[in-house]
Enzyme design. Structure first.
Site, PDB file in Angstrom:
ATOM      1  N   GLU A   1       0.761  -1.202   0.007  1.00  0.00           N
ATOM      2  CA  GLU A   1      -0.090  -0.152  -0.060  1.00  0.00           C
ATOM      3  C   GLU A   1       0.926   1.330  -0.037  1.00  0.00           C
ATOM      4  O   GLU A   1       0.641   2.124  -0.728  1.00  0.00           O
ATOM      5  CB  GLU A   1      -0.984  -0.141   1.051  1.00  0.00           C
ATOM      6  CG  GLU A   1      -2.219   0.829   1.215  1.00  0.00           C
ATOM      7  CD  GLU A   1      -3.292   0.437   2.092  1.00  0.00           C
ATOM      8  OE1 GLU A   1      -3.924  -0.770   1.783  1.00  0.00           O
ATOM      9  OE2 GLU A   1      -3.257   1.157   3.094  1.00  0.00           O
TER      10      GLU A   1
ATOM     11  N   GLU B   1       2.068   1.654  -3.318  1.00  0.00           N
ATOM     12  CA  GLU B   1       0.840   2.164  -4.245  1.00  0.00           C
ATOM     13  C   GLU B   1       0.772   3.719  -4.136  1.00  0.00           C
ATOM     14  O   GLU B   1       0.771   4.475  -4.863  1.00  0.00           O
ATOM     15  CB  GLU B   1      -0.237   1.444  -3.802  1.00  0.00           C
ATOM     16  CG  GLU B   1      -1.356   1.753  -4.859  1.00  0.00           C
ATOM     17  CD  GLU B   1      -2.757   1.084  -4.360  1.00  0.00           C
ATOM     18  OE1 GLU B   1      -2.803   0.264  -3.494  1.00  0.00           O
ATOM     19  OE2 GLU B   1      -3.771   1.417  -4.969  1.00  0.00           O
TER      20      GLU B   1
ATOM     21  N   CYS C   1      -8.553  -2.062   4.091  1.00  0.00           N
ATOM     22  CA  CYS C   1      -8.231  -3.306   4.824  1.00  0.00           C
ATOM     23  C   CYS C   1      -9.639  -3.545   5.533  1.00  0.00           C
ATOM     24  O   CYS C   1      -9.642  -4.838   6.274  1.00  0.00           O
ATOM     25  CB  CYS C   1      -7.175  -3.202   6.059  1.00  0.00           C
ATOM     26  SG  CYS C   1      -5.960  -1.921   5.633  1.00  0.00           S
TER      27      CYS C   1
ATOM     28  N   SER D   1      -7.382   1.867  -2.309  1.00  0.00           N
ATOM     29  CA  SER D   1      -6.252   1.086  -2.478  1.00  0.00           C
ATOM     30  C   SER D   1      -6.687  -0.249  -3.152  1.00  0.00           C
ATOM     31  O   SER D   1      -7.595  -0.821  -2.739  1.00  0.00           O
ATOM     32  CB  SER D   1      -5.497   0.790  -1.504  1.00  0.00           C
ATOM     33  OG  SER D   1      -4.488  -0.214  -1.545  1.00  0.00           O
TER      34      SER D   1
ATOM     35  N   LYS E   1     -15.505  -9.909   7.989  1.00  0.00           N
ATOM     36  CA  LYS E   1     -14.050 -10.779   7.286  1.00  0.00           C
ATOM     37  C   LYS E   1     -14.910 -12.125   6.597  1.00  0.00           C
ATOM     38  O   LYS E   1     -14.326 -12.611   5.882  1.00  0.00           O
ATOM     39  CB  LYS E   1     -13.349 -11.004   8.372  1.00  0.00           C
ATOM     40  CG  LYS E   1     -12.368  -9.669   8.734  1.00  0.00           C
ATOM     41  CD  LYS E   1     -11.394  -9.497   7.903  1.00  0.00           C
ATOM     42  CE  LYS E   1     -10.644  -8.175   8.129  1.00  0.00           C
ATOM     43  NZ  LYS E   1      -9.919  -7.789   7.066  1.00  0.00           N
TER      44      LYS E   1
ATOM     45  N   GLU F   1     -16.203 -11.148   3.371  1.00  0.00           N
ATOM     46  CA  GLU F   1     -15.016 -10.888   2.698  1.00  0.00           C
ATOM     47  C   GLU F   1     -14.158 -12.092   2.186  1.00  0.00           C
ATOM     48  O   GLU F   1     -14.178 -12.646   1.117  1.00  0.00           O
ATOM     49  CB  GLU F   1     -13.970 -10.023   3.307  1.00  0.00           C
ATOM     50  CG  GLU F   1     -12.967  -9.671   2.481  1.00  0.00           C
ATOM     51  CD  GLU F   1     -11.716  -9.172   3.295  1.00  0.00           C
ATOM     52  OE1 GLU F   1     -11.529  -9.340   4.563  1.00  0.00           O
ATOM     53  OE2 GLU F   1     -10.912  -8.128   2.737  1.00  0.00           O
TER      54      GLU F   1
ATOM     55  N   GLU G   1     -14.118 -12.992  -5.811  1.00  0.00           N
ATOM     56  CA  GLU G   1     -13.166 -12.597  -6.200  1.00  0.00           C
ATOM     57  C   GLU G   1     -11.856 -13.115  -5.414  1.00  0.00           C
ATOM     58  O   GLU G   1     -10.536 -13.033  -5.799  1.00  0.00           O
ATOM     59  CB  GLU G   1     -12.734 -10.850  -6.618  1.00  0.00           C
ATOM     60  CG  GLU G   1     -12.863 -10.165  -5.370  1.00  0.00           C
ATOM     61  CD  GLU G   1     -14.425  -9.717  -5.322  1.00  0.00           C
ATOM     62  OE1 GLU G   1     -15.449 -10.426  -5.570  1.00  0.00           O
ATOM     63  OE2 GLU G   1     -14.700  -8.638  -4.464  1.00  0.00           O
TER      64      GLU G   1
ATOM     65  N   CYS H   1     -10.212  -1.990  14.661  1.00  0.00           N
ATOM     66  CA  CYS H   1     -10.635  -3.401  14.678  1.00  0.00           C
ATOM     67  C   CYS H   1     -10.811  -3.567  16.178  1.00  0.00           C
ATOM     68  O   CYS H   1     -11.454  -4.660  16.541  1.00  0.00           O
ATOM     69  CB  CYS H   1      -9.708  -4.238  14.271  1.00  0.00           C
ATOM     70  SG  CYS H   1      -9.265  -3.681  12.418  1.00  0.00           S
TER      71      CYS H   1
END
Ligand SMILES: Cc1cc2nc3c(=O)[nH]c(=O)nc-3n(C[C@H](O)[C@H](O)[C@H](O)COP(=O)(O)O)c2cc1C
Ligand code: SF4
Ligand code: SF4
Ligand code: SF4
Ligand code: SF4
Ligand code: FES
Ligand code: FES
Lengths: 155, 593, 393
Positions: B281, B284, B307, B327, B366, B369, B374, B523
């Site tokens: 990141e 990036e 994230c 990102s 999560k 996710e 994908e 988190c």
């Protein structure tokens, strides 16, 4: 009118703040007799609130139907004074005439039969509302005439 | 007018700030008044009524949570009248409740159960008025069971006030009133971002995470499977709460021991992937800045972190036209998964099809996710299952080990080593701080100019934090950043994400880089964390995270040996071809309605 | 037979006179009007009976850039229909009362929250309001704008804070009080909510002056009161009577000779059995001997052919449907009462269970968030205690 256009028009007329929500919903009911999911989503979009909030508000109010209803919505008062003055007979007459039960809509989508609470005409009970029109001191005879009138009224 | 008021509670006088409630006053005196609809994180509702108390001179009982303390009030919190009314209220709630404590996931951690037990409720007093309902298990993350709902509306307020998603609202009225999505649709069909904040604010078992740990037990029992788990930074500072430790205790090494006892073949560290995330990141960001400053290209800035899967789904729904700001990096969980079934498998000589990769997370999003279509870049499901901190707590309890006295073990090797920068991912501002520790050094060749590498301006629980860092004396490759004032912002809780995103949408965002976490506090306040939650608890967990960081031998992501090895032996370079394939992802425009 | 009840003819008296009163009143200062109102001891006619003068005084003392006057025309209490007739026949007085309220508290915006069931009134109300606006502008140079807000079928929206929530486009869930609407009302601004009849009576106070107004009625129940009379009576309809009458006189005039009980104040009011007619006065509590019953004006008479079980059952169905559902005692309590009396009637629960249910109504009264849940106890206990056998057999 296409539903999106209708809602756009209503939003233009009443505004796009949360306090304009109920007049808009009423406007949709006026035209469509109920507020479809599509309509709720579009209203949410126009007012920048979530669809769940529109749904939560609609389901709170007896007049903001979220299920399809007939062209003429009949609401029979079931509160105590009308109950004493013959509500049961009113309902059974209507059920016989329309061949539906309370809560249902006729196949041709012309009539829905619902119950409601005190309509503020207790001294002239039993009472019913057909859309915005009040009918008091009902008798089976009177009811037959009223329904006949609406049945004739094709448009 | 003075700004303080004096009232008397149970015979004791107490001084309070104006606008404080009777409940606040009682707390100050350590007098416990039961509550259900009240939650410190949320606005006052005053609908459960169990907090009622007696006010002298007033016939009816008054709700202590929503009644402001006025000068001279005399309050009694425990009279026969109060007790009887409360008991009746609890009995009523029970009569509407599907009381199944023996099989309920929230048993022993349920506010209704506690109260019913305290007040010795007789279930036979009232007839049952429980409404028939079906448990909604449509979502990968959230399980909704209306039969256990007490209609306190905490979830509704959470979804509105903290998250500004409004996926849940109250619907119908009177006896039919209930918590509902739009059109009573399933949770997976609505805008819910799976953040799980409603779960940790729900007093009962009506909202819980979908639980997958039975499948994990099965996999562990299967000798053919190599079952690995990686645990997120914020799990180690909260897990202890479910197992008898005080809030804010770091239990990292005991946790590793316990997971080994459960039978995981390797216990690894998500922090390792967090460090990898920083390298990807960070580069990036530099890459984007270069394209703007040097190539004068139109590139989406600010760049925003990715994230937090709750946040990612939020932006997909609410700001679908601004996905290019995200990102492209996957979250550490998904990077870990993709590497586990490629790099790890290769190095360890294990067939990736036999690897079961589990993620121990503070998060319910999560789970969703892990199941995004994908997320199969290794050729398999990169992550086979996500467990919450709470589920891990349950598994550990099932083993029967005495967690308090457990010996300590280090993480296993290969993807088990990490830096303090990886650890602080768990707290709001942590990703930013970790990124700056690396980026600043890459650009200038020097450490970030903060004492002990602690970038304090990005820390803390303020909803939106900002900072500016002036870049000077760059190394030649980054001379284009000479003198640039890097502007950054951090938002946590989606209501705050809205604030910074509205700027982006208007084109007035002054920032280069923004960190956004879906959950309040980051988190550590995630939807998969132990219940209850509040500001004080979140702060203690955050303190523990920074303590953990301060005690790590390596504090910067790029200095972690295993990470360096990974790049040397496998990925070659950040943003390289392999990285691109395994560690980066694409986003999907979604509908807001 | 000479009636013992004193008829009053103010509310439906000529509107021409009312116009003069309005012009006269507007020449007074805000303080003078307020004093007059407080002296008159006029109490709200929406049911709760709060002093109208005091309410306005609170709203007046608030500092705000915007204040609102709301006329509560949600009239949903079973057995009540007087507000409809006032709006129909005496709109001018209501609008006059609103304008005076606007002047006193410093508000330039008013709303009439009209229940959806009265939608048919909208065209004529609009016309009346538009004429009234002209009058305000041309003859009083007073900037005050009145709009109609239409309800959508919900009894609880008559509760003033639920009404405000509803106007804000939300579910009609009553708010916590305090803060009261006079402090934090519509869109967070100081707001006066008054019943239709109250506003019309403000005009009466202004017309006859406080001292004369007080001569009508008793003690703290001053002035006249509109009664909506229905049920087993040959004379159902709307009557304007002096406040503070004795129930026995009332039954004598309006009963059918076989009156078994009178429900005073609608489903949320009290049921008075024959044996208590003599000792019951219709009015507010202060300094009265015997039982006194405040009321929004609903009087439902039942004769001996009626089953009081059916009456109670009907009320409880009403409450379970019309409760907003947010608070525990009311949402679940109403369901328990309804289910409970059915179970007793069927014999599934013993008669002892009535005691449990009566205790439950205590809890509901003590802990409910708003007047709806608090007042279910009124009809429940007055019916169950006085007609116990009918509940069981
Ligand atoms: C459940 C419930 C329903 C009510 N319905 C009405 C109503 O229909 N009309 C009304 O004027 N007041 C109604 N009220 C009383 C209002 O809350 C409020 O007290 C009243 O509008 C104040 O006006 P007043 O002071 O002029 O009476 C209701 C109260 C409750 C608790
Ligand atoms: S939600 Fe609480 S009270 Fe209900 S079954 Fe579960 S543990 Fe028991
Ligand atoms: S998980 Fe998050 S977005 Fe979904 S309903 Fe709960 S609070 Fe709202
Ligand atoms: S789901 Fe939980 S938080 Fe929401 S209303 Fe029900 S019990 Fe309260
Ligand atoms: S008492 Fe009934 S109507 Fe009033 S707030 Fe409570 S649930 Fe709603
Ligand atoms: S009871 Fe039917 S109109 Fe009032
Ligand atoms: S905690 Fe006070 S009413 Fe629920």
């Amino acid at each position: 009118m296409e539903i999106k256009a209708l809602i756009f028009k209503l939003a233009e007329k009443y505004g796009r703040k949360r306090e304009n929500l109920i007049p808009i919903l009423q406007g949709v009911v006026q035209e469509e007799r109920y507020i479809s999911d599509e309509a709720m989503v579009e209203i949410a979009r126009q007012l920048d609130i979530s669809a769940a909030q529109v749904y939560g508000t609609c389901t709170f109010y007896s007049f903001l139907n979220t299920k399809p209803k007939g062209k003429y919505i009949i609401r029979v008062c079931e509160t105590i004074v009308c109950d004493m003055r013959g509500k049961k007979e009113v309902i059974s007459t209507l059920e016989d005439l329309l061949k539906i039960k309370i809560g249902e809509t006729t196949h041709n989508k012309r009539f829905s039969l619902l119950k409601t609470e005190c309509l503020g005409w207790c001294h002239k009970g039993p009472v019913m509302l057909v859309n915005d029109e009040v009918y008091t001191e009902l008798t089976p005879e009177k009811i037959r005439n009223i329904i006949a009138k609406y049945k004739e009224n094709i448009n | 007018m003075t700004d303080t008021v004096k009232i008397k509670i149970d015979g004791i006088e107490v001084k309070l700030e104006k606008n404080a409630s009777i409940l606040d006053a009682a707390k100050q005196l350590n007098i416990k008044i039961p509550t259900l609809c009240h939650h410190e994180d949320l606005c006052v509702a005053g609908n459960c009524r169990v907090c009622v108390v007696e006010q002298e001179g007033v016939h009816n009982l008054v709700p202590s949570c929503s009644t402001p303390a006025l000068d001279g009030m005399i309050i009694h919190t425990m009279t026969p009248k109060v007790r009887k009314a409360r008991k009746d209220l609890i009995a009523l709630l029970v009569s509407e409740h599907n009381t199944q404590c023996t099989t309920c996931y929230r048993s022993k951690n349920c506010e209704l159960q506690d109260l019913a037990a305290e007040y010795n409720i007789d279930n036979e007093v009232y007839l049952s008025v429980l409404k028939p309902s079906k448990v909604d298990r449509s979502s990968w993350s959230i399980e909704k069971d209306d039969s256990k709902c007490i209609r306190c509306q905490r979830c509704v307020r959470t979804c509105a006030e903290l998250q500004h998603v409004n996926a849940l609202d109250v619907a119908y009225r009177g006896k039919d009133m209930k918590i509902s999505t739009f059109m009573d649709l399933h949770m997976n069909e609505v805008v819910c971002v799976n953040c799980g904040q409603c779960i940790i604010h729900c007093p009962t078992g009506a909202l819980t995470e979908r639980r997958y740990y039975d499948n994990i037990w099965d996999a562990i029992g299967d000798p053919k499977k190599h079952v690995i788990i990686n645990t997120a930074p914020s799990v180690r500072v909260a897990l202890g709460e479910t197992l008898g430790f005080p809030v804010g205790t770091r239990v990292t090494k005991k946790m590793v021991t316990a997971l080994k006892k459960i039978g995981f073949d390797a216990v690894l560290d998500t922090d390792f992937a967090a460090d990898v995330t920083i390298l990807e990141e960070g580069h990036e960001l530099l890459h984007r800045l270069k394209r703007v400053f040097v190539d004068k290209e139109k590139v989406s800035l600010p760049m925003i972190t990715s994230c937090s899967p709750g946040w990612v789904k939020f932006i997909e729904h609410m700001y679908p036209n601004y996905l290019s700001h995200l990102s492209t990096c996957k979250s550490p969980q998904q990077m870990f998964g993709a590497l586990a079934k490629t790099y790890y498998a290769k190095k360890k000589g294990i067939d990736p099809k036999d690897i079961v990769s589990v993620a121990g997370m503070p998060c319910s999003a999560k789970k969703y996710e892990a199941n995004r279509p994908e997320m199969k870049s290794s050729g398999y499901n990169d992550v086979d299952a996500g467990l919450t901190t709470r589920e891990i707590g349950h598994m550990i309890k099932e083993t029967g080990v005495d967690f308090l006295s457990l010996e300590e073990t280090e993480f296993d090797s290969l993807m088990g080593e990490s830096s303090g920068a990886g650890v602080i991912f768990g707290a709001t501002g942590g990703v930013m701080e970790a990124a700056l520790r690396t980026v600043y050094e890459v650009v200038t060749g020097r450490e970030v100019p903060f004492k002990n590498l602690n970038i304090t301006p990005v820390r803390g629980l303020k909803g939106v934090k900002e900072a500016t860092i002036k870049i000077e004396n760059c190394v030649p490759a980054f001379s284009f950043l000479e003198g640039v004032e890097l502007k950054i912002a951090i938002a946590h809780g989606l209501i705050n994400a809205r604030i910074v995103m509205d700027q982006v949408e208007k084109g007035t965002s002054p920032y280069h880089f923004i960190e956004i976490m879906a959950c309040p506090g980051g988190c550590i306040g995630g939807g998969g964390q132990p219940i209850p939650t509040n500001c004080e608890i979140r702060q203690k967990r955050i303190d523990a995270i920074y303590e953990e960081d301060a005690n790590m031998p390596v504090r910067k992501s790029h200095e972690v040996k295993e990470v360096q090895e990974l790049y040397r032996d496998f990925l070659k370079e950040p943003l390289g071809q392999k990285s691109h394939h395994l560690l980066h992802t694409k986003y999907t425009k979604r509908n807001r309605y | 037979m000479q009636s013992k009840l004193k008829r009053v003819d103010f509310i439906f008296s000529s509107n021409e006179e009312s116009k003069k009163v309005l012009l006269k009143t507007f020449r007074k200062t805000r303080e003078e009007i307020l004093d007059e109102l407080i002296t008159s001891r006029l109490k709200g006619r929406g049911g709760a009976g709060f002093s109208t003068g005091m309410k306005w005084k609170f709203a007046k003392s608030e500092v705000a850039d915007q204040k609102y006057i709301i006329c509560n025309a949600d009239e949903g209490e079973p057995g009540t229909f007087k507000d409809r007739k006032i709006l129909d026949k005496a709109l001018f007085k209501v609008l006059g009362g609103m304008a005076i309220a606007g002047k006193v508290v410093g508000a330039n915006k008013g709303f009439i929250y009209l229940r959806g069931e009265y939608k048919f009134l909208v065209p004529q109300l609009k016309e009346g309001i538009s004429d009234f606006h002209k009058l305000l502008k041309n003859e009083l140079d007073f900037d005050f704008n009145i709009e109609i807000f239409l309800g959508s079928g919900s009894y609880i929206c008559g509760e003033e804070t639920a009404l405000i929530e509803s106007m804000e486009g939300k579910r009609g869930e009553p708010r916590n009080k305090p803060p009261f609407p006079t402090q934090y009302g519509y869109l967070g601004k100081p707001t006066v909510v008054n019943n239709v009849e109250t506003l019309a009576l403000v005009m009466m106070v202004c017309q006859v002056e406080a001292e004369n107004f007080k001569k009508l009625g008793i003690h703290d129940s001053t002035g006249s009161k509109l009664f909506s009379i229905s049920g087993d009576t040959p004379k159902s309809g709307i009557y304007e009577l002096e406040f503070g009458m004795s129930l026995i006189d009332f039954v004598e005039e309006f009963g059918d000779g076989d009156t078994k009980s009178v429900q005073v104040g609608g489903a949320s009011g009290f049921c008075v059995p024959r044996k208590k007619f003599e000792t019951t006065t219709i009015g507010y509590k202060e300094d009265l001997d015997g039982d006194s019953l405040p009321t929004g004006g609903s009087m439902m008479l039942f004769n001996s052919s009626r089953s009081m079980y059916n009456v109670l059952h009907n009320y409880l169905e009403f409450f379970t449907n019309e409760s907003c559902g947010q608070c525990t005692p009311c949402r679940i309590g109403c369901q328990q009462l309804l289910k409970g009396i059915k179970a007793i009637k069927r014999g599934d629960k013993s008669e002892e269970y009535l005691k449990q249910l009566l205790e439950l109504t205590d809890t509901m009264k003590l802990t409910s968030k708003c007047g709806l849940g608090q007042s279910v106890a009124n009809s429940f206990s007055s019916i169950v205690e006085n007609f116990r056998e009918e509940m069981i057999y």
